[in-house]
Design a protein around this motif. Structure first.
Motif, PDB file in Angstrom:
ATOM      1  N   ASN A  24       0.911  -1.157   0.097  1.00  0.00           N
ATOM      2  CA  ASN A  24       0.023   0.161   0.071  1.00  0.00           C
ATOM      3  C   ASN A  24       0.948   1.232   0.053  1.00  0.00           C
ATOM      4  O   ASN A  24       1.502   1.451   1.045  1.00  0.00           O
ATOM      5  CB  ASN A  24      -0.848  -0.006   1.078  1.00  0.00           C
ATOM      6  CG  ASN A  24      -1.783   1.148   1.393  1.00  0.00           C
ATOM      7  OD1 ASN A  24      -1.961   2.205   0.305  1.00  0.00           O
ATOM      8  ND2 ASN A  24      -2.685   1.297   2.249  1.00  0.00           N
ATOM      9  N   GLU A  25       0.872   1.994  -1.120  1.00  0.00           N
ATOM     10  CA  GLU A  25       1.702   3.246  -1.206  1.00  0.00           C
ATOM     11  C   GLU A  25       0.989   4.445  -1.001  1.00  0.00           C
ATOM     12  O   GLU A  25       1.216   5.599  -1.426  1.00  0.00           O
ATOM     13  CB  GLU A  25       2.324   3.136  -2.542  1.00  0.00           C
ATOM     14  CG  GLU A  25       3.490   2.068  -2.747  1.00  0.00           C
ATOM     15  CD  GLU A  25       4.316   1.817  -3.947  1.00  0.00           C
ATOM     16  OE1 GLU A  25       3.935   2.581  -4.846  1.00  0.00           O
ATOM     17  OE2 GLU A  25       5.345   1.554  -3.875  1.00  0.00           O
ATOM     18  N   SER A  26      -0.274   4.554  -0.772  1.00  0.00           N
ATOM     19  CA  SER A  26      -1.258   5.640  -0.520  1.00  0.00           C
ATOM     20  C   SER A  26      -0.674   6.737   0.054  1.00  0.00           C
ATOM     21  O   SER A  26      -0.739   7.885  -0.336  1.00  0.00           O
ATOM     22  CB  SER A  26      -2.551   5.144   0.076  1.00  0.00           C
ATOM     23  OG  SER A  26      -3.090   4.128  -0.848  1.00  0.00           O
ATOM     24  N   HIS A  27       0.042   6.398   1.163  1.00  0.00           N
ATOM     25  CA  HIS A  27       0.737   7.418   1.955  1.00  0.00           C
ATOM     26  C   HIS A  27       1.608   8.384   1.314  1.00  0.00           C
ATOM     27  O   HIS A  27       1.851   9.438   1.559  1.00  0.00           O
ATOM     28  CB  HIS A  27       1.301   6.795   3.305  1.00  0.00           C
ATOM     29  CG  HIS A  27       2.477   5.947   3.069  1.00  0.00           C
ATOM     30  ND1 HIS A  27       2.304   4.714   2.516  1.00  0.00           N
ATOM     31  CD2 HIS A  27       3.987   6.062   3.122  1.00  0.00           C
ATOM     32  CE1 HIS A  27       3.506   4.168   2.212  1.00  0.00           C
ATOM     33  NE2 HIS A  27       4.384   5.364   2.595  1.00  0.00           N
ATOM     34  N   THR A  42      -5.696   3.541  -2.074  1.00  0.00           N
ATOM     35  CA  THR A  42      -5.888   3.930  -3.171  1.00  0.00           C
ATOM     36  C   THR A  42      -4.877   3.797  -4.306  1.00  0.00           C
ATOM     37  O   THR A  42      -4.896   3.749  -5.424  1.00  0.00           O
ATOM     38  CB  THR A  42      -6.347   5.421  -3.257  1.00  0.00           C
ATOM     39  OG1 THR A  42      -5.272   5.960  -2.678  1.00  0.00           O
ATOM     40  CG2 THR A  42      -7.657   5.807  -2.292  1.00  0.00           C
ATOM     41  N   HIS A  43      -3.611   3.436  -3.795  1.00  0.00           N
ATOM     42  CA  HIS A  43      -2.348   3.159  -4.419  1.00  0.00           C
ATOM     43  C   HIS A  43      -1.641   2.370  -4.121  1.00  0.00           C
ATOM     44  O   HIS A  43      -1.223   2.063  -2.875  1.00  0.00           O
ATOM     45  CB  HIS A  43      -1.476   4.561  -4.400  1.00  0.00           C
ATOM     46  CG  HIS A  43      -2.192   5.929  -4.794  1.00  0.00           C
ATOM     47  ND1 HIS A  43      -3.099   6.529  -4.303  1.00  0.00           N
ATOM     48  CD2 HIS A  43      -1.499   6.466  -6.015  1.00  0.00           C
ATOM     49  CE1 HIS A  43      -3.262   7.789  -5.041  1.00  0.00           C
ATOM     50  NE2 HIS A  43      -2.706   7.771  -6.012  1.00  0.00           N
ATOM     51  N   ALA A  70      -9.986  -5.410 -12.405  1.00  0.00           N
ATOM     52  CA  ALA A  70     -10.940  -4.282 -12.816  1.00  0.00           C
ATOM     53  C   ALA A  70     -11.977  -4.048 -11.913  1.00  0.00           C
ATOM     54  O   ALA A  70     -12.408  -2.604 -11.527  1.00  0.00           O
ATOM     55  CB  ALA A  70     -11.740  -4.682 -14.205  1.00  0.00           C
ATOM     56  N   ASP A  71     -12.624  -5.081 -11.038  1.00  0.00           N
ATOM     57  CA  ASP A  71     -13.423  -4.405 -10.092  1.00  0.00           C
ATOM     58  C   ASP A  71     -12.721  -3.688  -8.844  1.00  0.00           C
ATOM     59  O   ASP A  71     -13.632  -2.856  -8.403  1.00  0.00           O
ATOM     60  CB  ASP A  71     -14.051  -5.844  -9.405  1.00  0.00           C
ATOM     61  CG  ASP A  71     -14.870  -6.711 -10.461  1.00  0.00           C
ATOM     62  OD1 ASP A  71     -15.055  -6.037 -11.573  1.00  0.00           O
ATOM     63  OD2 ASP A  71     -14.917  -7.856 -10.211  1.00  0.00           O
ATOM     64  N   GLU A  72     -11.746  -4.021  -8.448  1.00  0.00           N
ATOM     65  CA  GLU A  72     -11.075  -3.123  -7.404  1.00  0.00           C
ATOM     66  C   GLU A  72     -10.951  -1.759  -7.965  1.00  0.00           C
ATOM     67  O   GLU A  72     -11.012  -0.831  -7.250  1.00  0.00           O
ATOM     68  CB  GLU A  72      -9.766  -3.627  -7.195  1.00  0.00           C
ATOM     69  CG  GLU A  72      -9.775  -5.148  -6.823  1.00  0.00           C
ATOM     70  CD  GLU A  72     -10.803  -5.580  -5.784  1.00  0.00           C
ATOM     71  OE1 GLU A  72     -11.173  -4.476  -4.644  1.00  0.00           O
ATOM     72  OE2 GLU A  72     -11.127  -6.705  -5.511  1.00  0.00           O
ATOM     73  N   PHE A  73     -10.552  -1.526  -9.353  1.00  0.00           N
ATOM     74  CA  PHE A  73     -10.650  -0.157  -9.884  1.00  0.00           C
ATOM     75  C   PHE A  73     -11.996   0.629  -9.683  1.00  0.00           C
ATOM     76  O   PHE A  73     -12.306   1.580  -9.370  1.00  0.00           O
ATOM     77  CB  PHE A  73     -10.052   0.198 -11.090  1.00  0.00           C
ATOM     78  CG  PHE A  73      -8.482  -0.105 -11.195  1.00  0.00           C
ATOM     79  CD1 PHE A  73      -7.889   1.058 -10.992  1.00  0.00           C
ATOM     80  CD2 PHE A  73      -8.032  -1.350 -11.731  1.00  0.00           C
ATOM     81  CE1 PHE A  73      -6.520   0.888 -11.089  1.00  0.00           C
ATOM     82  CE2 PHE A  73      -6.664  -1.542 -11.722  1.00  0.00           C
ATOM     83  CZ  PHE A  73      -5.851  -0.181 -11.584  1.00  0.00           C
ATOM     84  N   GLU A  74     -13.096  -0.253 -10.123  1.00  0.00           N
ATOM     85  CA  GLU A  74     -14.211   0.336  -9.819  1.00  0.00           C
ATOM     86  C   GLU A  74     -14.924   0.711  -8.409  1.00  0.00           C
ATOM     87  O   GLU A  74     -15.749   1.559  -8.136  1.00  0.00           O
ATOM     88  CB  GLU A  74     -15.297  -0.834 -10.694  1.00  0.00           C
ATOM     89  CG  GLU A  74     -15.066  -0.487 -11.864  1.00  0.00           C
ATOM     90  CD  GLU A  74     -16.130  -1.856 -12.894  1.00  0.00           C
ATOM     91  OE1 GLU A  74     -17.128  -1.845 -12.062  1.00  0.00           O
ATOM     92  OE2 GLU A  74     -15.984  -2.242 -13.794  1.00  0.00           O
ATOM     93  N   LEU A  80      -2.079   1.703  -9.722  1.00  0.00           N
ATOM     94  CA  LEU A  80      -1.545   0.093  -9.472  1.00  0.00           C
ATOM     95  C   LEU A  80      -0.240   0.157 -10.376  1.00  0.00           C
ATOM     96  O   LEU A  80      -0.261   0.306 -11.572  1.00  0.00           O
ATOM     97  CB  LEU A  80      -2.210  -0.904 -10.021  1.00  0.00           C
ATOM     98  CG  LEU A  80      -1.953  -2.221  -9.685  1.00  0.00           C
ATOM     99  CD1 LEU A  80      -1.984  -2.724  -8.299  1.00  0.00           C
ATOM    100  CD2 LEU A  80      -3.096  -3.186 -10.485  1.00  0.00           C
ATOM    101  N   ALA A  81       0.716   0.192  -9.581  1.00  0.00           N
ATOM    102  CA  ALA A  81       2.327  -0.015 -10.174  1.00  0.00           C
ATOM    103  C   ALA A  81       2.275  -1.700 -10.248  1.00  0.00           C
ATOM    104  O   ALA A  81       2.215  -2.393  -8.950  1.00  0.00           O
ATOM    105  CB  ALA A  81       3.072   0.528  -9.399  1.00  0.00           C
TER     106      ALA A  81
END
Length: 93
Positions: A24-27, A42-43, A70-74, A80-81
């Motif tokens: 998780n790289e959101s921070h 989110t990232h 794809a469902d996770e993006f929705e 996503l890296a």
């Protein structure tokens, strides 16, 4: 169940990886947008080594992972890296 856990489960089920790491790289993206604090999921970064990627181009590997998630993006995943490799290929991690 967390987003990270769902991603790990989906990738494990689909690719039976030898190695898998979901980070998780959101921070690291706090402040990149109005009101974005960097909290949440989110990232994400996916690092995966699986025989399913043997003979696939980098683009094909990314498409396979993105299609699977794809469902996770929705559901709110924003970025996503992907670092995907076949067994025996060098990785930076």
């Amino acid at each position: 169940m967390t987003l990270k856990s769902r991603i790990e489960d989906r990738l494990s089920d689909a690719f039976s990886p030898e190695r898998l790491e979901v980070v998780n790289e959101s921070h690291q993206h706090a402040g990149h947008g109005p009101g974005f604090s960097g909290e949440g999921e989110t990232h994400m970064r996916v690092r995966i080594v699986a025989s399913a990627f043997a003979g696939m181009s980098r683009v094909a590997r990314h498409r396979a992972v993105n299609a699977l998630l794809a469902d996770e993006f929705e559901a709110g995943l924003h970025a996503l890296a992907i670092e995907a490799a076949a067994p025996g290929e060098p990785t930076r991690w």
